[in-house]
Enzyme design. Structure first.
Site, PDB file in Angstrom:
ATOM      1  N   ARG A 170     -49.829 110.968  22.817  1.00 45.12           N
ATOM      2  CA  ARG A 170     -48.725 111.492  21.999  1.00 45.12           C
ATOM      3  C   ARG A 170     -49.139 111.783  20.565  1.00 45.12           C
ATOM      4  O   ARG A 170     -48.822 112.845  20.018  1.00 45.12           O
ATOM      5  CB  ARG A 170     -47.561 110.492  21.968  1.00 45.12           C
ATOM      6  CG  ARG A 170     -46.656 110.574  23.156  1.00 45.12           C
ATOM      7  CD  ARG A 170     -46.107 109.215  23.477  1.00 45.12           C
ATOM      8  NE  ARG A 170     -47.182 108.382  23.994  1.00 45.12           N
ATOM      9  CZ  ARG A 170     -47.516 108.320  25.281  1.00 45.12           C
ATOM     10  NH1 ARG A 170     -46.822 108.967  26.152  1.00 45.12           N
ATOM     11  NH2 ARG A 170     -48.527 107.585  25.683  1.00 45.12           N
ATOM     12  N   THR A 171     -49.808 110.838  19.929  1.00 45.74           N
ATOM     13  CA  THR A 171     -50.084 111.006  18.498  1.00 45.74           C
ATOM     14  C   THR A 171     -50.988 112.218  18.280  1.00 45.74           C
ATOM     15  O   THR A 171     -50.687 113.097  17.469  1.00 45.74           O
ATOM     16  CB  THR A 171     -50.714 109.722  17.925  1.00 45.74           C
ATOM     17  OG1 THR A 171     -49.856 108.629  18.227  1.00 45.74           O
ATOM     18  CG2 THR A 171     -50.890 109.821  16.417  1.00 45.74           C
ATOM     19  N   LYS A 206     -75.528 108.485  16.798  1.00 47.10           N
ATOM     20  CA  LYS A 206     -76.911 108.489  16.305  1.00 47.10           C
ATOM     21  C   LYS A 206     -77.123 107.418  15.245  1.00 47.10           C
ATOM     22  O   LYS A 206     -78.184 107.339  14.648  1.00 47.10           O
ATOM     23  CB  LYS A 206     -77.242 109.850  15.698  1.00 47.10           C
ATOM     24  CG  LYS A 206     -77.106 111.012  16.655  1.00 47.10           C
ATOM     25  CD  LYS A 206     -77.436 112.305  15.918  1.00 47.10           C
ATOM     26  CE  LYS A 206     -77.113 113.524  16.751  1.00 47.10           C
ATOM     27  NZ  LYS A 206     -77.177 114.753  15.957  1.00 47.10           N
ATOM     28  N   ARG A 240     -57.638 108.117  13.743  1.00 43.99           N
ATOM     29  CA  ARG A 240     -57.311 106.895  14.495  1.00 43.99           C
ATOM     30  C   ARG A 240     -58.613 106.183  14.828  1.00 43.99           C
ATOM     31  O   ARG A 240     -59.575 106.824  15.295  1.00 43.99           O
ATOM     32  CB  ARG A 240     -56.570 107.221  15.792  1.00 43.99           C
ATOM     33  CG  ARG A 240     -56.492 106.010  16.715  1.00 43.99           C
ATOM     34  CD  ARG A 240     -55.666 106.244  17.935  1.00 43.99           C
ATOM     35  NE  ARG A 240     -54.254 106.306  17.603  1.00 43.99           N
ATOM     36  CZ  ARG A 240     -53.276 106.316  18.515  1.00 43.99           C
ATOM     37  NH1 ARG A 240     -53.573 106.268  19.794  1.00 43.99           N
ATOM     38  NH2 ARG A 240     -52.016 106.375  18.148  1.00 43.99           N
ATOM     39  N   HIS A 276     -49.382 101.915  11.845  1.00 40.42           N
ATOM     40  CA  HIS A 276     -49.261 103.212  12.524  1.00 40.42           C
ATOM     41  C   HIS A 276     -48.086 103.937  11.850  1.00 40.42           C
ATOM     42  O   HIS A 276     -47.012 104.090  12.442  1.00 40.42           O
ATOM     43  CB  HIS A 276     -49.019 102.984  14.012  1.00 40.42           C
ATOM     44  CG  HIS A 276     -49.184 104.193  14.875  1.00 40.42           C
ATOM     45  ND1 HIS A 276     -49.219 105.484  14.363  1.00 40.42           N
ATOM     46  CD2 HIS A 276     -49.312 104.305  16.226  1.00 40.42           C
ATOM     47  CE1 HIS A 276     -49.360 106.332  15.369  1.00 40.42           C
ATOM     48  NE2 HIS A 276     -49.426 105.646  16.501  1.00 40.42           N
TER      49      HIS A 276
HETATM   50  C1  NCD Z   1     -49.072 103.318  20.335  1.00 39.55           C
HETATM   51  C2  NCD Z   1     -50.374 103.106  19.596  1.00 39.55           C
HETATM   52  O1  NCD Z   1     -51.349 103.810  19.810  1.00 39.55           O
HETATM   53  O2  NCD Z   1     -50.363 102.189  18.786  1.00 39.55           O
HETATM   54  N1  NCD Z   1     -48.968 104.569  20.954  1.00 39.55           N
HETATM   55  C3  NCD Z   1     -48.573 105.649  20.222  1.00 39.55           C
HETATM   56  O3  NCD Z   1     -49.197 106.020  19.264  1.00 39.55           O
HETATM   57  N2  NCD Z   1     -47.440 106.264  20.581  1.00 39.55           N
HETATM   58  C4  NCD Z   1     -48.644 102.213  21.195  1.00 39.55           C
HETATM   59  C5  NCD Z   1     -49.611 101.627  22.174  1.00 39.55           C
HETATM   60  O4  NCD Z   1     -50.708 102.109  22.386  1.00 39.55           O
HETATM   61  O5  NCD Z   1     -49.215 100.644  22.775  1.00 39.55           O
END
Ligand code: NCD
Length: 309
Positions: free
Chosen positions: A57-58, A86, A107, A135
């Site tokens: 999703r993100t 590397k 991320r 997040h």
């Molecule tokens: C979450 C995350 O990556 O922290 N997912 C997201 O971004 N919608 C939740 C998760 O992975 O449990």
């Protein structure tokens, strides 16, 4: 001056950087974006999408948001395709990528990596999840969804259940709820309780909160039930939390029996087993709407950081 000019050129790392007034304006602009009342273009702008950890999703909602506004996307979703393989440092990698883009979305599994990224490059960095820490863009999505569900943000009762120890979405959301005088109710699973660094500020700021072992104790008081999965990739010790979560699984029967009709169930997704699929087509289900909201929220955020709104 644009409504989100406070975001222009900024790193978005932590929910603590937002004021209540800024969040209210952000929700308003997101709604305008969502209903296409804002004509904004990010033509010729480039977003670097740097995902060192799995994401559905993100990553895809960020990329969709950028494309929908006419911008371009570069990046990767597997770190083994970068020069980290590397032996290059994360800092060098991000510094170089920063020179190729106008905004960098990152991320990474390490808590604190978003700060490291921001220190490595002059280009604005958006934290798309750093370990079990924060997040923020998920919380913006959660806040917008809560507003859509209830038409207000103040004084709502929010239950949080699942992995409160390692769940970064819960950590960011707690920092957000605090600003809106929400009442928090933590359903604590053994071994996955909310860490003291999140409890102490609640005490300090006089935020009302309660703790429970069973969701059934509190469900009838809730406006929102926010469920998360066990972050098994971050567990340091074995836990029997799965068994507790299984025992308190959110089902249609449980909600019909204990929840008020206006209660909405949110989950950042992916769900594993925490919510039964029979909830999906009930009015309690808010999690698919929440996932879809990732696009307008990230459109507003990108437009704000790039100084276009
Ligand atoms: C979450 C995350 O990556 O922290 N997912 C997201 O971004 N919608 C939740 C998760 O992975 O449990």
């Amino acid at each position: 001056m644009g409504k989100l000019s406070f975001l222009a050129g900024q790193d978005i790392l932590h929910m603590n950087q937002w004021t209540r007034a800024q969040l209210e304006t952000f929700v308003e602009v997101t709604a305008q974006m969502h209903h296409q009342q804002q004509k904004i273009t990010l033509d010729r702008k480039v977003m670097a999408s740097c995902f060192f950890e799995p994401s559905t999703r993100t990553r895809l909602s960020f990329e969709s948001a950028m494309h929908r506004l006419g911008g371009q996307v570069i990046g990767f979703s597997q770190s083994n395709t970068t020069s980290l393989e590397k032996g290059e440092s994360l800092s060098d990698t991000l510094r170089v990528i920063g020179a190729y883009a106008d905004v960098l979305v990152c991320r990474h599994p390490e808590s604190g990596s978003a700060r490291l990224a921001a220190d490595a490059t002059e280009t604005p960095v958006i934290n798309a999840g750093d370990g079990s820490h924060q997040h923020p863009t998920q919380s913006l999505t959660d806040l917008y969804t809560i507003y859509q569900c209830h038409g207000r943000l103040d004084h709502l009762h929010i239950g949080m259940m699942g992995d409160l120890k390692y769940g970064r979405t819960a950590h960011s959301l707690i920092d957000t709820c605090r600003l809106f005088n929400m009442h928090l109710h933590f359903i604590q699973l053994p071994g996955l309780e909310l860490p003291p660094e999140y409890v102490t500020p609640l005490k300090h700021h006089g935020v009302p909160y309660t703790e429970h072992q069973d969701v059934r104790e509190i469900l009838e008081s809730l406006d929102i039930l926010y469920v998360t999965r066990v972050q098994k990739e971050r567990l340091e010790h074995a836990t029997d939390a799965h068994a507790y979560l299984e025992e308190q699984r959110i089902t249609r029967t449980l909600l019909n029996r204990h929840a008020r009709p206006h209660c909405r169930v949110l989950h950042p997704l992916p769900r594993v087993n925490e919510i039964a699929t029979d909830v999906d087509d009930t009015p309690f289900c808010g999690y698919f709407q929440q996932a879809a909201n990732g696009v307008p929220v990230r459109q507003a955020l990108l437009a704000g950081v790039l100084g276009k709104v």
